[in-house]
Design a protein around this motif. Structure first.
Motif, PDB file in Angstrom:
ATOM      1  N   PHE A 148       0.686  -1.253   0.002  1.00 24.69           N
ATOM      2  CA  PHE A 148      -0.093  -0.048   0.112  1.00 24.69           C
ATOM      3  C   PHE A 148       0.874   1.204   0.001  1.00 24.69           C
ATOM      4  O   PHE A 148       0.320   2.229  -0.579  1.00 24.69           O
ATOM      5  N   ASN A 149       2.049   1.328   0.393  1.00 25.90           N
ATOM      6  CA  ASN A 149       2.766   2.272   0.383  1.00 25.90           C
ATOM      7  C   ASN A 149       4.211   2.132  -0.269  1.00 25.90           C
ATOM      8  O   ASN A 149       4.653   0.874  -0.231  1.00 25.90           O
ATOM      9  N   THR A 150       4.625   3.145  -0.738  1.00 25.29           N
ATOM     10  CA  THR A 150       5.743   2.886  -1.664  1.00 25.29           C
ATOM     11  C   THR A 150       6.919   4.479  -1.421  1.00 25.29           C
ATOM     12  O   THR A 150       6.377   5.189  -0.840  1.00 25.29           O
ATOM     13  N   TYR A 151       7.931   4.024  -1.600  1.00 22.18           N
ATOM     14  CA  TYR A 151       9.175   5.042  -1.296  1.00 22.18           C
ATOM     15  C   TYR A 151       9.890   5.186  -2.634  1.00 22.18           C
ATOM     16  O   TYR A 151      10.249   4.095  -3.363  1.00 22.18           O
ATOM     17  N   TYR A 152      10.316   6.343  -3.216  1.00 19.62           N
ATOM     18  CA  TYR A 152      11.425   6.533  -4.248  1.00 19.62           C
ATOM     19  C   TYR A 152      12.259   7.535  -4.027  1.00 19.62           C
ATOM     20  O   TYR A 152      11.828   8.644  -3.499  1.00 19.62           O
ATOM     21  N   ALA A 153      13.416   7.263  -4.202  1.00 17.87           N
ATOM     22  CA  ALA A 153      14.426   8.431  -4.209  1.00 17.87           C
ATOM     23  C   ALA A 153      14.238   9.394  -5.396  1.00 17.87           C
ATOM     24  O   ALA A 153      13.596   9.133  -6.153  1.00 17.87           O
ATOM     25  N   ASP A 154      14.477  10.507  -4.914  1.00 17.74           N
ATOM     26  CA  ASP A 154      14.224  11.657  -5.913  1.00 17.74           C
ATOM     27  C   ASP A 154      14.811  11.580  -7.271  1.00 17.74           C
ATOM     28  O   ASP A 154      14.358  11.740  -8.198  1.00 17.74           O
ATOM     29  N   SER A 155      16.016  10.715  -7.441  1.00 17.24           N
ATOM     30  CA  SER A 155      16.871  10.317  -8.560  1.00 17.24           C
ATOM     31  C   SER A 155      16.027   9.503  -9.506  1.00 17.24           C
ATOM     32  O   SER A 155      16.237   9.515 -10.669  1.00 17.24           O
ATOM     33  N   VAL A 156      15.015   8.759  -9.071  1.00 21.02           N
ATOM     34  CA  VAL A 156      14.251   7.883  -9.823  1.00 21.02           C
ATOM     35  C   VAL A 156      12.775   8.049  -9.900  1.00 21.02           C
ATOM     36  O   VAL A 156      12.105   7.669 -10.531  1.00 21.02           O
ATOM     37  N   LYS A 157      12.297   8.951  -9.108  1.00 20.22           N
ATOM     38  CA  LYS A 157      10.947   9.296  -8.914  1.00 20.22           C
ATOM     39  C   LYS A 157      10.078   9.610 -10.455  1.00 20.22           C
ATOM     40  O   LYS A 157      10.713  10.468 -10.968  1.00 20.22           O
ATOM     41  N   GLY A 158       9.097   9.141 -10.608  1.00 24.40           N
ATOM     42  CA  GLY A 158       8.528   9.293 -12.193  1.00 24.40           C
ATOM     43  C   GLY A 158       9.095   8.478 -13.024  1.00 24.40           C
ATOM     44  O   GLY A 158       8.599   8.347 -13.998  1.00 24.40           O
ATOM     45  N   ARG A 159      10.070   7.782 -12.820  1.00 24.98           N
ATOM     46  CA  ARG A 159      10.721   6.769 -13.809  1.00 24.98           C
ATOM     47  C   ARG A 159      10.672   5.301 -13.415  1.00 24.98           C
ATOM     48  O   ARG A 159      10.656   4.405 -14.188  1.00 24.98           O
ATOM     49  N   PHE A 160      10.916   4.899 -12.281  1.00 26.26           N
ATOM     50  CA  PHE A 160      10.934   3.706 -11.559  1.00 26.26           C
ATOM     51  C   PHE A 160       9.527   3.312 -10.860  1.00 26.26           C
ATOM     52  O   PHE A 160       9.114   4.263 -10.181  1.00 26.26           O
ATOM     53  N   THR A 161       9.079   2.309 -10.883  1.00 29.50           N
ATOM     54  CA  THR A 161       8.085   1.750 -10.146  1.00 29.50           C
ATOM     55  C   THR A 161       8.238   0.479  -9.324  1.00 29.50           C
ATOM     56  O   THR A 161       8.666  -0.637 -10.029  1.00 29.50           O
ATOM     57  N   TYR A 169       9.137  -6.643  -7.888  1.00 26.75           N
ATOM     58  CA  TYR A 169       9.455  -6.084  -9.105  1.00 26.75           C
ATOM     59  C   TYR A 169      10.030  -4.528  -8.985  1.00 26.75           C
ATOM     60  O   TYR A 169       9.578  -3.825  -8.248  1.00 26.75           O
ATOM     61  N   LEU A 170      10.919  -4.190  -9.920  1.00 27.00           N
ATOM     62  CA  LEU A 170      11.282  -2.753 -10.394  1.00 27.00           C
ATOM     63  C   LEU A 170      11.245  -2.512 -11.642  1.00 27.00           C
ATOM     64  O   LEU A 170      12.085  -3.068 -12.415  1.00 27.00           O
ATOM     65  N   GLN A 171      10.206  -1.897 -12.155  1.00 25.65           N
ATOM     66  CA  GLN A 171      10.115  -1.334 -13.468  1.00 25.65           C
ATOM     67  C   GLN A 171      10.997   0.016 -13.780  1.00 25.65           C
ATOM     68  O   GLN A 171      10.827   1.002 -12.957  1.00 25.65           O
ATOM     69  N   MET A 172      11.804  -0.216 -14.623  1.00 24.50           N
ATOM     70  CA  MET A 172      12.672   1.111 -14.812  1.00 24.50           C
ATOM     71  C   MET A 172      12.802   1.648 -16.106  1.00 24.50           C
ATOM     72  O   MET A 172      12.642   0.952 -17.351  1.00 24.50           O
ATOM     73  N   ASN A 173      11.891   2.853 -16.344  1.00 26.28           N
ATOM     74  CA  ASN A 173      11.698   3.517 -17.404  1.00 26.28           C
ATOM     75  C   ASN A 173      12.651   4.647 -17.871  1.00 26.28           C
ATOM     76  O   ASN A 173      13.094   5.238 -16.711  1.00 26.28           O
ATOM     77  N   SER A 174      12.785   5.151 -18.963  1.00 28.29           N
ATOM     78  CA  SER A 174      13.521   6.225 -19.303  1.00 28.29           C
ATOM     79  C   SER A 174      15.095   6.334 -18.703  1.00 28.29           C
ATOM     80  O   SER A 174      15.493   7.158 -17.854  1.00 28.29           O
ATOM     81  N   LEU A 175      15.688   5.120 -18.754  1.00 31.07           N
ATOM     82  CA  LEU A 175      16.867   4.919 -18.048  1.00 31.07           C
ATOM     83  C   LEU A 175      17.928   6.038 -18.475  1.00 31.07           C
ATOM     84  O   LEU A 175      17.742   6.285 -19.756  1.00 31.07           O
ATOM     85  N   LYS A 176      18.770   6.151 -17.681  1.00 32.70           N
ATOM     86  CA  LYS A 176      19.994   7.235 -17.918  1.00 32.70           C
ATOM     87  C   LYS A 176      21.353   6.594 -17.613  1.00 32.70           C
ATOM     88  O   LYS A 176      21.184   5.585 -16.750  1.00 32.70           O
ATOM     89  N   PRO A 177      22.189   7.028 -18.410  1.00 35.20           N
ATOM     90  CA  PRO A 177      23.729   6.393 -17.865  1.00 35.20           C
ATOM     91  C   PRO A 177      24.162   6.509 -16.322  1.00 35.20           C
ATOM     92  O   PRO A 177      24.575   5.470 -15.984  1.00 35.20           O
ATOM     93  N   GLU A 178      23.406   7.449 -15.670  1.00 39.15           N
ATOM     94  CA  GLU A 178      23.565   7.672 -14.159  1.00 39.15           C
ATOM     95  C   GLU A 178      22.992   6.487 -13.308  1.00 39.15           C
ATOM     96  O   GLU A 178      23.150   6.408 -12.173  1.00 39.15           O
ATOM     97  N   ASP A 179      22.067   5.746 -14.234  1.00 43.60           N
ATOM     98  CA  ASP A 179      21.338   4.511 -13.580  1.00 43.60           C
ATOM     99  C   ASP A 179      22.475   3.386 -13.427  1.00 43.60           C
ATOM    100  O   ASP A 179      21.839   2.554 -12.725  1.00 43.60           O
ATOM    101  N   THR A 180      23.204   3.254 -14.067  1.00 46.16           N
ATOM    102  CA  THR A 180      24.212   2.180 -14.233  1.00 46.16           C
ATOM    103  C   THR A 180      24.656   1.820 -12.777  1.00 46.16           C
ATOM    104  O   THR A 180      25.150   2.808 -12.024  1.00 46.16           O
TER     105      THR A 180
END
Length: 127
Positions: free
Chosen positions: A56-69, A80-91
């Protein structure tokens, strides 16, 4: 105890997507709050997403908010971790984590909140 096994990492171009899975052993998966963390070379491990026991509750770091679920299926003992709009800094190497402390709605936002860790899966995002 719980054992965690991650899968789904790989090499992807910037802007692409990946879905990580973490399978947990045992029959009490719903007793654990879950998290995904990552560690890039030379950097500290950080929690990027977390989910409460019932989802029911989730948390996201600012660096991934809006891109990861983050999501979980307690019937399949999987998070699961769905990662969209990936950036090189996500490596980074991405780790699944589990913890039995805290209330039903609580999420763990710090690495110290977790007692159990998977072996990690590499995610590489090319520019």
């Amino acid at each position: 105890q719980v054992q965690l096994v991650e899968s789904g990492g790989g090499l992807v171009q910037a802007g692409g997507s990946l879905r990580l899975s973490c399978a947990a052993s045992g029959r009490t998966f719903s007793s654990y709050r879950m998290g995904w963390s990552r560690q890039a070379p030379g950097k500290e491990r950080e929690i990027v997403a977390a989910i409460s026991r019932g989802g029911f509750n989730t948390y996201y770091a600012d660096s991934v908010k809006g891109r990861f679920t983050i999501s979980r299926d307690n019937a399949k003992n999987t998070v699961y971790l769905q990662m969209n709009s990936l950036k090189p800094e996500d490596t980074a190497v991405y780790y699944c984590a589990a913890d039995r402390d805290g209330g039903w709605l609580q999420v763990g936002t710090e690495t110290d909140d977790y007692d159990y860790w998977g072996q990690g899966t590499q995610v590489t995002v090319s520019s």
